[in-house]
Every structure is written in C-alpha cells, then in structure tokens.
Design an enzyme around this catalytic site. Sequence first.
Site, short mmCIF file in Angstrom:
data_model
loop_
_atom_site.label_atom_id
_atom_site.label_comp_id
_atom_site.label_asym_id
_atom_site.label_seq_id
_atom_site.Cartn_x
_atom_site.Cartn_y
_atom_site.Cartn_z
N GLU A 76 0.88 -1.17 0.00
CA GLU A 76 0.00 0.00 0.00
C GLU A 76 0.91 1.22 0.00
OE1 GLU A 76 -2.67 0.42 3.36
OE2 GLU A 76 -3.48 2.27 2.52
N ARG A 126 4.90 -12.68 9.66
CA ARG A 126 5.51 -11.37 9.61
C ARG A 126 6.90 -11.44 10.24
NH1 ARG A 126 3.38 -6.15 9.18
NH2 ARG A 126 1.45 -6.93 8.31
N LYS A 146 4.60 0.94 8.82
CA LYS A 146 4.69 2.23 8.13
C LYS A 146 4.02 3.33 8.94
CE LYS A 146 3.76 0.18 3.68
NZ LYS A 146 2.36 -0.17 3.67
P1 ATP Z 1 2.67 -1.81 7.49
O1 ATP Z 1 1.93 -2.07 8.76
O2 ATP Z 1 4.09 -1.52 7.70
O3 ATP Z 1 1.99 -0.82 6.62
P2 ATP Z 1 1.50 -3.74 5.83
O4 ATP Z 1 1.49 -5.24 5.89
O5 ATP Z 1 0.24 -3.04 6.08
O6 ATP Z 1 2.64 -3.23 6.75
P3 ATP Z 1 1.64 -3.50 3.00
O7 ATP Z 1 2.12 -2.35 2.21
O8 ATP Z 1 0.21 -3.84 2.97
O9 ATP Z 1 2.12 -3.24 4.47
O10 ATP Z 1 2.53 -4.80 2.71
C1 ATP Z 1 2.92 -5.27 1.46
C2 ATP Z 1 3.33 -6.70 1.65
O11 ATP Z 1 4.42 -6.80 2.56
C3 ATP Z 1 2.21 -7.53 2.22
O12 ATP Z 1 2.11 -8.73 1.52
C4 ATP Z 1 2.61 -7.73 3.65
O13 ATP Z 1 2.06 -8.89 4.17
C5 ATP Z 1 4.14 -7.74 3.57
N1 ATP Z 1 4.74 -7.32 4.84
C6 ATP Z 1 4.54 -6.16 5.49
N2 ATP Z 1 5.23 -6.13 6.64
C7 ATP Z 1 5.90 -7.31 6.72
C8 ATP Z 1 6.78 -7.90 7.69
N3 ATP Z 1 7.12 -7.26 8.80
N4 ATP Z 1 7.28 -9.12 7.43
C9 ATP Z 1 6.95 -9.77 6.30
N5 ATP Z 1 6.13 -9.28 5.36
C10 ATP Z 1 5.60 -8.07 5.55
MG MG Z 2 -1.18 -1.85 5.60
#
Ligand code: ATP
Ligand code: MG
Length: 558
Positions: A35, A262, A272
Amino acid sequence: MAEGKKSLNFIEQIIEEDLKNDYKKEDLKFRFPPEPNGYLHIGHASSICLNFGLGEKYDAPVNLRFDDTNPMKEEQEYVDAIKRDVEWLGFKWAKECYASDYFQQLYDWAVEMIKNGDAYVDSQTSEEIAEQKGTPTEPGKMSPYRDRSVEENLELFEKMKNGDTPERGHVLRAKIDMASPNMLMRDPVMYRCLHKSHHRTGSDWKIYPMYDWAHGESDFIESISHSFCTLEFLPHRELYNYFVEKVSKPGEFRPKQREFARRNLSHTIVSKRKLLQLVEKGFVESWDDPRMPTISGLRRRGYTPESIRKFADSIGVGKRENLIDVSHLEFCAREDLNKIAPRVMGVLDPVKLVITNYPEGEEEWLEAENNPEDESAGSRQVPFSRELYIEKEDFKESANRKFFRLSLGKEVRLKNAYIIKGEEVVKDSEGNITEIHCTYDPKSKSGSGTEESMRKVKGTLHWVSVKHALEAEIRLYDRLFSVDEPDGDKEKDYLDFINPESLEVVTGYLEPSLKDAKEQDKVQFQRIGYFCVDRDSTPDKPVFNRTVGLRDSWSKKQ
Ligand code: ATP
Ligand code: MG
C-alpha cells in the site's frame, strides 16, 4: 530429496504440491502488493525477497501491485519511493499494476452482486453496524436494511458513486451470513463513501473498495496463482475465496491466498504507520534517515542490496512470528562490506602525535593496500609527515601489559609506515594531553624488506597526516530504540523507548584519498568500522555515515 539440494520452505512445498496436482508451470505468477502509504521497511524486504525470489526460482512473472484503495493515506511520493527501493534491491517486476486501475471493474462486479441479491446498501452508522456484529460465539443481528429491494440498492449505490450521498451515510455490504463463526463473513463492508481526491484517479470516485473486496479481485484480474500475505490475514482467506468465487466463472483459474509469518526486527519498529510518526514528530530527519529500518534508510546508512537480500534469505519464511535480532542484519552488512569496501584511514577522536626525529617540512607517500580480501582492489598512496593524528584511545601514558597500543617507552607500528616509540607528552594547564612526542625507526618502513621492517611489535595503529588531513563530518549512528521490542509493552508507547544517543556527530580527519568520494561510496575506516558517503556530502564538507562497527559492540554496552 537430492543430495546437496537446499530443502524447500513450506511456501515452496505448497507450490511443488500444486505443480504435482493441477497447476502447470506457466500458471505460476506472483505479486508484491504494497500500500503506498509510506516507505518500505525491512519487513517488506522479506516479502519482496519471497515473491521475487519465487519468480526467479520458477521463472515466473511477478507483478508490483500498488494496493491503493485508501486515498486518505496514500501518495505518489510513496509510489515512487517503493519503485526505487524494489529496483535497488535488484528485482524486476513483470507489470506495474494498481488496484485503482480496477475500480471500474470492481464497481461493475458490485452492481452484479446487488442484482443477484448478494449485496445491499446499509444506511446505518458504523457504530450501529459494529454493535450488530455479535461475538465469535454469538451470532450477529441482521441490519434493518438487509432486505432492501434490488432497485433501491442500485439507485442508492449509484448515488454513493456519484457523491450524491454524505460520506458517512451509507456503505455497501455483502449479504453473506450474520451467524457465520468467522466474523469477517458477517456481511462485510465492500465499499465506503470517501469524497477525497485519489493520487491516481483524482476526483473520479466517491466510493472506495475495502481491502477484502479489492485484493482477491485484483489477484484474479492479474491471474496471480499464489497470493502470499502475512498471518493476520488467515481468517480473511474464507472471504477472499468467497469473493473470487462470486466474480469468476466456473472452471476459471483462481488465485489462492496463503499466509506466512511477519518478520519483526529488534530495537526498531516495522510498521509504516508508526514510522510515519517518527518522521512527523521529528524523532528522525526523514523516511531515509539512516537510523530508520526503511530500505531507503538502510541504503543511506551504507547497506548494500546484497546484504539485505542475504538477511532476508537467511531468516527465510516461517509459520510463526518471531523477533530477529538486529545484530543479525548488522552481521550481514559486515560480511558483504568486508569483501567490497576499500580500507582507508580516518581518525575520529584525534590527538596530535609528533615524530621528533622526522625531518621538519618533509613528507613521503607510502603504499597502502586497498583491500586484503581482494587483491584486484590494488593499492594507493598515503602521505606521511612529522605530525600525525592518532586516536586518543590509542594512547596511555603508562599502561599494563595488555594494552597493545602506544604508551611511553613502548613501541607500536603505524599502519603502512614505521615503528615508533612513545617518548613524552605535552599537556595544557588543565592536564589534558595536547601532543604526544615519539621517535621513529627510519629503517622499519613497512614492506621495505629490511630486518627492522620485519620486527614484530604488538600493536598497529591507524593515523592521518595532520597537514594532509581531510576534515569531515562523521555521523555515528546507533540503535533508534533502546529496548529490543519497543512496541511490545502494553503500558508504554513505543516513542517512550527512543534511544537519546542514536546519533552522535563528530569531526573526523581522513586520509586525502577520500577527497573525491561520492555519495554512496563505501569504505572501511580501519580498526573502526564501515562508513558510507552521505547525500549531504559536498566537496567542501564531506559527510560520512557509520554503517556498522567492525564488531558487535552493543551486547557489551548493555
Ligand atoms: P505496514 O503495517 O508496515 O503498513 P503492511 O502489511 O500493512 O505493513 P503492506 O504495504 O500492505 O504493508 O505490505 C505489502 C506486503 O508486505 C504484504 O504482503 C505484507 O504482508 C508484507 N509485509 C509487510 N510487513 C511485513 C513484515 N514485517 N514481514 C513480512 N512481510 C511483511
Ligand atoms: Mg497496511
């Protein structure tokens, strides 16, 4: 398993199993779906390496898909940064995709669902809807709007789309099962009204699809075979399948969602949203502040793409969440930098050393090897003269037998130069040492082949000629948080654990060969650590970031 073959991780096992059953190799297709609501962090690197790694392994396409369904938080700046980071890590996406490109298709499908009696407009407040959800053991209550006629639903949905209803007036919900044991199946919201401009679609849309309605459908549109996401989406899988079922035709190829754990890193935050707080509240300078666990921060700090990929591959994919110690990431950085970083000399906490028997006004240029790990790196010349800087901590007036550095009456070697002997110190009125006087043995020059040059002395010090020294700003970074799990405390906020000493700025004196160093150049300051030229660097005022020390010093400190 064939001998010597790396064992498969559980994600690869799933794929192999599918290939054995009904999948063809050409069916395989993956995606990385960030995102654009912030910069990518080290947790994302795991997901990137997983998806693009599978692409490389199976020679399958991998899309970069922006999951841009929430204009409240998303920006073009983040899209650009994400693309830069994935590229820098060394991966190539097959197609650059956006969920927002599918808004019309998603809308058309939603209209179909309304027509089929599978969706309805609910005109309650979100609080009312939440109250009726029930609990995992108690069924929810049906909305009083659940049985609206198809015509009324279509009319209202059209109005929502055109922005003719207030933002909080209505939502579109799927009509599934208010008694489902899976709470997510209890008539989930598919659309909400948001009268906010979108970074790509501008003001075209006044309704935006929710994650569950957009994600699986985007995977379906792109013919993704395996949609990998983190474990918290496990309960979403049923809904994912339900929606894909609704929009696909019998026999059509359907993506499948699978979950992995994760990855969390110690002494930092991988979210983020929380990282944005650090930027907005001024705890760090920017998203690419070298203390940030963002990919751009690590890049600016001096990490190589190889070290980040190595890190992600070495921790692998797992089914259970765990905390990876940041020292493992630092280890990966050292291992790579050791191979590629030229060795140079720099003094960060100087005291002046005067060689009293070295002729005044004279200088000589000594040969110095660039990288003992890499013969092809060649050598350079470093200037030597009567007055040098050495590190304060490399001298003690009197020292015990274990101090293998300079003290009065003792000998050490100056790296690439001569053997010297401490003679006396000059102090100011407060007793601080202002100069150390020593003598040198002119026959002991390194590499000169003389008997004296072969003489073994216990310590070797780095040094820089005062007259030739290049003054530079040196930024010494340390961990941003002083505890290993800053967001693991229920009572306290992660911001309470910021390490007040995460940045120290000093003036360093460097050998003049670094005069032409360019942004991102990486070097080893011998006996100190790995450093990288910062983007703030100018020819008049070079700036170096400490990437990582030569050894893990944090465990000692604690
Ligand atoms: P954040 O909370 O940092 O925004 P998110 O999962 O909401 O993390 P996205 O931009 O939706 O962020 O993530 C893109 C991809 O990266 C998704 O498939 C997500 O599952 C993966 N991802 C995000 N954070 C991690 C992590 N700490 N370890 C492994 N994969 C991750
Ligand atoms: Mg997210």
